[in-house]
Design a protein around this motif. Structure first.
Motif, mmCIF file in Angstrom:
data_model
loop_
_atom_site.group_PDB
_atom_site.id
_atom_site.type_symbol
_atom_site.label_atom_id
_atom_site.label_comp_id
_atom_site.label_asym_id
_atom_site.label_seq_id
_atom_site.Cartn_x
_atom_site.Cartn_y
_atom_site.Cartn_z
ATOM 1 N N GLY A 1 36.028 25.554 35.619
ATOM 2 C CA GLY A 1 34.899 26.465 35.695
ATOM 3 C C GLY A 1 34.605 26.983 37.088
ATOM 4 O O GLY A 1 33.572 27.629 37.304
ATOM 5 N N ALA A 2 35.496 26.736 38.045
ATOM 6 C CA ALA A 2 35.314 27.223 39.414
ATOM 7 C C ALA A 2 35.858 28.649 39.530
ATOM 8 O O ALA A 2 36.804 29.037 38.834
ATOM 9 C CB ALA A 2 36.021 26.306 40.399
ATOM 10 N N GLU A 3 35.285 29.426 40.430
ATOM 11 C CA GLU A 3 35.684 30.818 40.603
ATOM 12 C C GLU A 3 37.067 30.920 41.234
ATOM 13 O O GLU A 3 37.381 30.243 42.212
ATOM 14 C CB GLU A 3 34.673 31.546 41.481
ATOM 15 C CG GLU A 3 34.944 33.041 41.610
ATOM 16 C CD GLU A 3 33.841 33.770 42.360
ATOM 17 O OE1 GLU A 3 33.626 34.960 42.078
ATOM 18 O OE2 GLU A 3 33.189 33.139 43.233
ATOM 19 N N VAL A 4 37.892 31.784 40.661
ATOM 20 C CA VAL A 4 39.201 32.117 41.221
ATOM 21 C C VAL A 4 39.365 33.623 41.184
ATOM 22 O O VAL A 4 38.706 34.323 40.413
ATOM 23 C CB VAL A 4 40.358 31.445 40.439
ATOM 24 C CG1 VAL A 4 40.324 29.936 40.617
ATOM 25 C CG2 VAL A 4 40.299 31.812 38.953
ATOM 26 N N ASN A 5 40.224 34.141 42.026
ATOM 27 C CA ASN A 5 40.486 35.576 42.004
ATOM 28 C C ASN A 5 41.150 35.956 40.682
ATOM 29 O O ASN A 5 42.166 35.367 40.295
ATOM 30 C CB ASN A 5 41.383 35.959 43.181
ATOM 31 C CG ASN A 5 41.515 37.457 43.329
ATOM 32 O OD1 ASN A 5 42.229 38.109 42.567
ATOM 33 N ND2 ASN A 5 40.828 38.009 44.308
ATOM 34 N N GLU A 6 40.588 36.948 40.015
ATOM 35 C CA GLU A 6 41.026 37.274 38.650
ATOM 36 C C GLU A 6 42.427 37.862 38.587
ATOM 37 O O GLU A 6 43.063 37.873 37.517
ATOM 38 C CB GLU A 6 40.034 38.237 37.992
ATOM 39 C CG GLU A 6 40.063 39.679 38.467
ATOM 40 C CD GLU A 6 39.271 39.932 39.761
ATOM 41 O OE1 GLU A 6 39.143 41.107 40.147
ATOM 42 O OE2 GLU A 6 38.781 38.949 40.372
ATOM 43 N N CYS B 1 33.682 36.789 39.778
ATOM 44 C CA CYS B 1 35.046 37.101 39.338
ATOM 45 C C CYS B 1 35.204 36.966 37.827
ATOM 46 O O CYS B 1 36.055 37.637 37.234
ATOM 47 C CB CYS B 1 36.057 36.218 40.063
ATOM 48 S SG CYS B 1 36.416 36.788 41.742
ATOM 49 N N ASP B 2 34.393 36.123 37.208
ATOM 50 C CA ASP B 2 34.408 36.016 35.755
ATOM 51 C C ASP B 2 33.883 37.304 35.133
ATOM 52 O O ASP B 2 34.450 37.813 34.154
ATOM 53 C CB ASP B 2 33.575 34.812 35.312
ATOM 54 C CG ASP B 2 33.637 34.580 33.812
ATOM 55 O OD1 ASP B 2 34.719 34.800 33.220
ATOM 56 O OD2 ASP B 2 32.610 34.183 33.235
ATOM 57 N N VAL C 1 41.667 36.515 34.577
ATOM 58 C CA VAL C 1 40.915 35.264 34.412
ATOM 59 C C VAL C 1 40.204 34.965 35.728
ATOM 60 O O VAL C 1 40.856 34.838 36.770
ATOM 61 C CB VAL C 1 41.840 34.090 34.033
ATOM 62 C CG1 VAL C 1 41.011 32.812 33.854
ATOM 63 C CG2 VAL C 1 42.624 34.405 32.758
ATOM 64 N N GLY C 2 38.871 34.836 35.678
ATOM 65 C CA GLY C 2 38.095 34.632 36.887
ATOM 66 C C GLY C 2 37.592 33.224 37.100
ATOM 67 O O GLY C 2 36.898 32.958 38.093
#
Length: 311
Positions: free
Chosen positions: A234-239, A90-91, A228-229
């Motif tokens: 620093g964990a992945e989130v839906n952008e 996602c990043d 923003v991913g």
């Protein structure tokens, strides 16, 4: 919250739209995808494309170059190998979306664009048609962004935020309870139970965030947000979550349009079909048996083989 924008919605026949999206390993499908979307968007005054390619291992760049020569209004940028500096998916997607967003914001070539469409270009939007798209213009609601629905059930729970329907990150919720209730029940509680059917005549549903593979934004709304991913740890989130937070902070409102169908179902909701349900039950039963017998690794290869055989 900022002031609610008052710019009127331009009629579709007078509006210029731009389809934007990230692509990877798209050589075999991208010509078909652009043709399909261009057909669905044919009621608009013009349809352009601006894609961001990265991390492909096929001849995507050559195919995109050929399309840029053959199709008027088609453009792309290649960002090369992003995986080294941006290993989280996602990043990487956020980097791509923000890159072409900056082009749209600053390039004279896109000053005439009235609406920006974020679209998945990987074969999702197979049921999208002009009639469904034009239902977004058959309302007095002043939407800043409007997103698609799927006929079997709405699938994109990770990108969804709604106070009552899905108020939190579904995968964060899954991780919080999976060790307590097990993966099958955790998935049902946090994801599957929220993948519900939205009747086509339900009317627009206001949300804090949604996507579903196809979204239309007014230009001023689209340019008010950033993708923003990763979260602060620093964990992945839906952008899309941060992007839509920005839009709403600037006074723009976001809706799901149940009448704008872009797919019958997706890989994420195939399990809700009759055959998909049978397959899913079989896979869960095999995994649970393997856990009891402590031979999960061996049976996982059998599960993968069965998935290929059963489609």
């Amino acid at each position: 919250m900022g002031q609610t924008p008052s710019a009127p919605r331009m009629p579709a026949a007078c509006a210029h739209v731009l389809v934007a999206g990230p692509v990877r390993n798209c050589s075999a499908t991208i010509a078909r995808e652009t043709a399909r979307l261009a057909h669905a968007l044919s009621p608009f005054a013009s349809v352009s494309f601006l894609l961001a390619e990265s991390d492909s291992t096929d001849d995507s760049v050559a195919t995109l170059q050929r399309l840029a020569h053959e199709r008027p209004g088609f453009a792309f940028v290649s960002l090369g190998d992003l995986r080294h500096d941006h290993p989280i998916r996602c990043d990487r997607i956020a980097v791509c979306r923000n890159y072409y967003q900056d082009i749209i914001r600053t390039s004279p070539a896109y000053r005439h664009i009235d609406y920006i469409i974020e679209a998945d270009m990987d074969g999702l939007n197979t049921s999208l048609d002009a009639q469904g798209v034009l239902t977004c213009w058959e309302t007095d609601i002043d939407w800043g962004g409007i997103t698609a629905n799927q006929r079997l059930c709405y699938y994109d729970i990770w990108a969804l935020r709604h106070r009552d329907w899905s108020p939190v990150d579904c995968w964060a919720a899954y991780r919080a309870i999976v060790d307590v209730v097990g993966p099958r029940q955790a998935l049902e509680v946090c994801v599957s139970s929220k993948q519900i059917r939205l009747p086509l005549d339900a009317g627009l549903i206001e949300v804090d965030s949604s996507f579903g593979g196809f979204a239309i934004y007014k230009r001023e709304a689209y340019l008010s947000g950033r993708f923003v991913g990763l979260d602060e740890n620093g964990a992945e989130v839906n952008e899309h979550i941060a992007f839509h937070d920005d839009l709403r902070a600037h006074g723009h409102r976001l809706y799901i349009n149940p009448a704008m169908i872009n797919a019958e179902y997706t890989d994420h909701t195939y399990y809700k079909t009759r055959i998909g349900h049978l397959r899913t039950e079989l896979m869960w039963n095999l995994r649970e048996a393997a856990d009891r017998l402590r031979c999960r690794d061996g049976l996982e290869s059998i599960v993968k083989s069965l998935k290929r055989v059963m489609g």
